[in-house]
Design a protein around this motif. Structure first.
Motif, short mmCIF file in Angstrom:
data_model
loop_
_atom_site.label_atom_id
_atom_site.label_comp_id
_atom_site.label_asym_id
_atom_site.label_seq_id
_atom_site.Cartn_x
_atom_site.Cartn_y
_atom_site.Cartn_z
N CYS A 354 37.72 30.42 40.74
CA CYS A 354 37.93 31.54 41.67
C CYS A 354 36.61 32.23 41.99
O CYS A 354 36.35 32.60 43.13
CB CYS A 354 38.92 32.55 41.08
SG CYS A 354 40.61 31.98 41.14
N GLY A 358 34.60 31.30 46.54
CA GLY A 358 34.33 32.22 47.65
C GLY A 358 35.32 32.06 48.77
O GLY A 358 36.54 32.05 48.56
N GLY A 361 38.53 29.59 48.86
CA GLY A 361 39.82 29.86 48.22
C GLY A 361 40.64 30.75 49.13
O GLY A 361 40.14 31.76 49.64
N VAL A 364 45.60 32.80 45.28
CA VAL A 364 45.95 32.30 43.95
C VAL A 364 47.41 32.64 43.69
O VAL A 364 47.85 33.74 44.05
CB VAL A 364 45.08 32.98 42.87
CG1 VAL A 364 45.53 32.58 41.47
CG2 VAL A 364 43.63 32.61 43.04
N LYS A 366 50.49 32.69 40.70
CA LYS A 366 50.76 32.57 39.26
C LYS A 366 52.27 32.55 39.03
O LYS A 366 52.99 33.31 39.68
CB LYS A 366 50.17 33.77 38.50
CG LYS A 366 48.67 33.82 38.53
CD LYS A 366 48.13 34.72 37.42
CE LYS A 366 48.44 36.18 37.65
NZ LYS A 366 47.92 37.04 36.57
N ARG B 2 37.45 36.71 49.19
CA ARG B 2 37.30 35.91 47.97
C ARG B 2 38.62 35.92 47.22
O ARG B 2 39.33 36.91 47.22
CB ARG B 2 36.21 36.51 47.08
CG ARG B 2 34.84 36.55 47.71
CD ARG B 2 33.87 37.20 46.77
NE ARG B 2 33.58 36.32 45.64
CZ ARG B 2 32.67 35.36 45.66
NH1 ARG B 2 31.97 35.14 46.75
NH2 ARG B 2 32.44 34.62 44.61
N VAL B 3 38.92 34.77 46.58
CA VAL B 3 40.15 34.76 45.77
C VAL B 3 39.86 35.34 44.39
O VAL B 3 38.75 35.20 43.87
CB VAL B 3 40.74 33.35 45.61
CG1 VAL B 3 41.49 32.92 46.83
CG2 VAL B 3 39.71 32.35 45.18
N ASN B 4 40.85 35.95 43.86
CA ASN B 4 40.67 36.59 42.57
C ASN B 4 41.89 36.27 41.70
O ASN B 4 43.01 36.22 42.20
CB ASN B 4 40.56 38.11 42.79
CG ASN B 4 40.18 38.82 41.52
OD1 ASN B 4 39.52 38.23 40.66
ND2 ASN B 4 40.62 40.05 41.38
N ILE B 5 41.65 36.03 40.44
CA ILE B 5 42.79 35.84 39.54
C ILE B 5 42.68 36.86 38.42
O ILE B 5 41.63 36.99 37.79
CB ILE B 5 42.89 34.40 38.99
CG1 ILE B 5 44.15 34.27 38.13
CG2 ILE B 5 41.64 33.97 38.23
CD1 ILE B 5 44.58 32.84 37.88
N ASP B 6 43.75 37.58 38.26
CA ASP B 6 43.75 38.63 37.25
C ASP B 6 44.51 38.13 36.02
O ASP B 6 45.73 38.23 35.97
CB ASP B 6 44.40 39.89 37.85
CG ASP B 6 44.41 41.04 36.87
OD1 ASP B 6 43.60 41.00 35.93
OD2 ASP B 6 45.23 41.95 37.04
N ILE B 7 43.77 37.57 35.08
CA ILE B 7 44.43 37.07 33.87
C ILE B 7 44.49 38.21 32.85
O ILE B 7 43.46 38.80 32.53
CB ILE B 7 43.69 35.84 33.31
CG1 ILE B 7 43.84 34.70 34.33
CG2 ILE B 7 44.26 35.41 31.96
CD1 ILE B 7 43.06 33.48 34.05
N PRO B 8 45.69 38.53 32.37
CA PRO B 8 45.82 39.72 31.52
C PRO B 8 45.34 39.50 30.07
O PRO B 8 46.12 39.57 29.12
CB PRO B 8 47.33 40.03 31.58
CG PRO B 8 47.98 38.73 31.87
CD PRO B 8 47.00 37.90 32.63
N TRP B 9 44.05 39.25 29.93
CA TRP B 9 43.50 39.00 28.58
C TRP B 9 43.76 40.20 27.67
O TRP B 9 43.95 40.03 26.46
CB TRP B 9 41.99 38.74 28.65
CG TRP B 9 41.62 37.49 29.39
CD1 TRP B 9 40.97 37.40 30.58
CD2 TRP B 9 41.88 36.13 28.99
NE1 TRP B 9 40.81 36.09 30.96
CE2 TRP B 9 41.35 35.29 30.00
CE3 TRP B 9 42.51 35.55 27.89
CZ2 TRP B 9 41.44 33.89 29.94
CZ3 TRP B 9 42.60 34.17 27.82
CH2 TRP B 9 42.06 33.36 28.83
#
Lengths: 442, 188
Positions: A354, A358, A361, A364, A366, B2-9
């Motif tokens: 991701c 840039g 993409g 996303v 989930k 921009r793509v973003n992934i929010d992984i809940p670490w």
């Protein structure tokens, strides 16, 4: 004797109604469900998926009633002696369950769950869900049809009681137990949609033995916490197992199917644009989101949105870039996905991609964000029901199949249709680079 | 864009942290206790975990936490086993990569506000078993759910008794008093 009516149903044959329920079904808020498809634009992948929330709502009422009747038949004494239910109270609860289940989806946005991400948060920061809209629609707009029918004289059910049931409010008291029939691992909602969706789209993934499940449904006390809970008798273990496997299969093959999810994304984005255009000249403060379920006016404005209106506007050239994509069937393409149950390294790789992709993409997705989830909530199983030594265990303790199933936590990255070939290559190169760097660091 | 992934670490790290700290302190630290502890941490101590809890007869519950727990188990940060006693349930204990996952969420877990909240949670509730925690968290949920309706102490006790009919009234009264002393519930 009160007159009853029957409606043909492809899953159960006939669904029986009384005059009161028929009037509720005739109400415009319920009739709107004929214009809300059950599975959004799933027909782009499975062409048979054209059924609506209308028939599903009837089905949920039917199944919940059968579940309720079976449980009361089997455990009436237990309900009365252990949980302080009364005969009159149970009769009223059954009516409450039927009408609540019938109305549980009236608050759906166009194309069901696809537009749910356009719902805003309440004052406490909690996102509204379609259930909150259903509850508000009942409380604000259906009071007369619910409260004034002669059939309700014996029960005194208020529209607010139905709204409380749909919202899962603590005011329900003892009747909270029956909310599990609408929202739990053993609920009538999923019991119906698995069979109905499978039937319409022509797959066998969601099929399981409903009749066996029904005649083994019961209520018991969880020894760990002394709480009443819905359960399945020992004889229904394999039916419960099949239900869980059906959920897993339907999730992976249908609800979280990669193309279907791309269409959910485009639909939500197109509806956002349509809302923004339609609401820019209205008195609503909200512009590019759905009005919150906080007043009659908001509800009326919200309920004017349905699939017909959205499709008409998109067909007329509205909906922005995503409207164009929907018209041209040029949806974004999946270029990367993690395993269904990813390891930590898989998620770190997704983060890396991701950050590197840039503009390549597009979005996303989930599994966690999908309304249909496959989680590992367990099913209570009652061993030796009715005996002095009856015991509650969990299905995962008894079934190696269920024990082995993990929650699906897959993530995917999509790219615009035009760039798919180049970006796929780039993802491969970046993944190799990431793995090599990781090796070096080790 | 921009793509973003929010992984809940942070959520995953929190599960690892609670497992580590409660493994010996909590009587049978399992899925029920984890649910109730995270509920109290989020709702009473104000730590933003991003879970949306709903009320069931078995108290506040969110399936998202189970989904996260499954993933944390896959990361080998916890181990989950069934308990075969009369009480049943599960037992959760730290796995081989527990510390690594906690470190991944280190900034969040070391935040003074979060760290203090976890300390207080453990100090106040770690000696309670699943049954007691379920009662306490249900009381908190009901009192907050009814906050705008000016719920009296008596009405709160009655509503909790309706939801949890197997609890004796004195037991509910005592639990309400405990929470009142800690200023976690209040009445008009």
């Amino acid at each position: 004797m009160a007159k009853t009516y029957e409606i043909r149903d492809p899953i159960y044959g006939f669904i029986e109604l009384n005059d009161w329920e028929r009037e509720i079904i005739n109400h415009p808020v319920f009739q709107r469900l004929r214009r809300i498809r059950q599975l959004g634009l799933t027909d782009m992948v499975y062409p048979g998926a054209m059924h609506t929330r209308f028939e599903h709502s009837l089905g949920v009422m039917h199944v919940a009633t059968r579940m309720f009747d079976e449980i009361v038949k089997r455990r009436k004494e237990f309900l009365e002696s252990e949980l302080s239910f009364t005969e009159g109270g149970l009769e009223r609860d059954k009516v409450l369950v039927r009408i609540s289940c019938l109305l549980h989806d009236v608050g759906h946005a166009p194309f069901s769950h696809a537009a749910e991400e356009l719902m805003i948060t309440d004052a406490s920061g909690k996102f509204y869900k379609h259930e909150n809209y259903s509850a508000a629609a009942v409380a604000y707009l259906m009071q007369d049809v619910i409260e004034k029918h002669p059939f309700n004289q014996n029960y005194g059910i208020k529209a607010q009681d139905i709204a409380d049931f749909l919202n899962g409010r603590s005011k329900l008291g003892r009747a909270l137990l029956w909310r599990d029939l609408l929202s739990s691992q053993l609920d009538a909602d999923r019991a119906d949609y698995l069979l109905r969706d499978s039937h319409h789209i022509g797959v066998a993934y969601g099929k399981y033995d409903l009749n066996r499940l029904l005649v083994t449904m019961t209520v018991a006390i969880d020894p760990e916490t002394d709480s009443p809970t819905l359960a399945v008798e020992e004889g229904g273990i394999h039916a419960a197992e099949a239900l869980i496997v059906a959920r897993y299969m339907m999730f992976t093959q249908v609800y979280f199917q990669h193309t279907r999810r791309a269409y959910d994304h485009h639909l939500a984005a197109a509806i956002k644009t349509l809302l923004s255009e339609a609401q820019s000249s209205s008195e609503l403060e909200i512009r590019d989101a759905l009005p919150p379920p906080t007043s009659r006016e908001h509800l009326e404005s919200y309920l004017k949105w349905n699939d017909w209106r959205v499709l008409g506007l998109i067909n007329d050239g509205n909906g922005g870039g995503d409207g164009h994509i929907l018209r041209e069937r040029a949806h974004h393409r999946r270029i990367f996905e993690t395993p269904e149950v990813p390891g930590r390294e898989d998620l770190e790789l997704t983060e890396f991609l991701c950050s590197e992709l840039g503009e390549d993409g597009a979005f996303v997705d989930k599994a966690e964000s999908s309304w249909y989830k496959f989680d590992s909530t367990d099913v209570p199983i009652l061993l030796r029901p009715g005996k002095n030594d009856e015991k509650l265990v969990t299905l995962s303790q008894r079934s190696s199949v269920v024990h082995g199933l993990k929650a699906v936590n897959r993530s995917r990255i999509y790219t615009p249709y035009e760039r798919r070939e180049d970006v796929r290559k780039r993802v491969e190169e970046l993944s190799n680079k990431y793995r090599k760097e990781k090796e070096v660091r080790k | 864009m921009r793509v973003n992934i929010d992984i809940p670490w942070n959520r995953y790290g929190l599960i690892a942290e609670l497992t580590n700290r409660l493994k010996y302190q909590c009587p049978q630290f399992g899925k029920t206790i984890l649910q109730k502890m995270v509920y109290l941490l989020q709702e009473v101590y104000g730590v933003k975990c991003g879970y949306q809890f709903d009320l069931y007869t078995y108290g506040p519950f969110t399936s998202q936490l189970l989904q996260d727990l499954d993933l944390v188990e896959t990361f080998n940060a916890v181990r989950i086993s069934s308990v075969m006693s009369a009480v049943g349930g599960y037992h959760i204990e730290p796995g081989e990569r527990n510390e690594e996952l906690k470190e991944k969420a280190g900034e969040f877990l070391r935040d003074p506000v979060v760290s203090k909240a976890i300390d207080n949670l453990i100090e106040h509730f770690s000696s309670s078993n699943a049954k007691k925690l379920e009662l306490l968290s249900t009381i908190v949920y009901v009192s907050r759910d009814m906050r705008d309706e000016g719920l009296s102490r008596e009405n709160l006790i009655q509503m909790v008794s309706d939801v949890k009919p197997k609890f004796a009234r004195p037991e509910i009264e005592e639990a309400v008093s405990t929470l009142e002393e800690k200023q976690m519930v209040s009445f008009p």
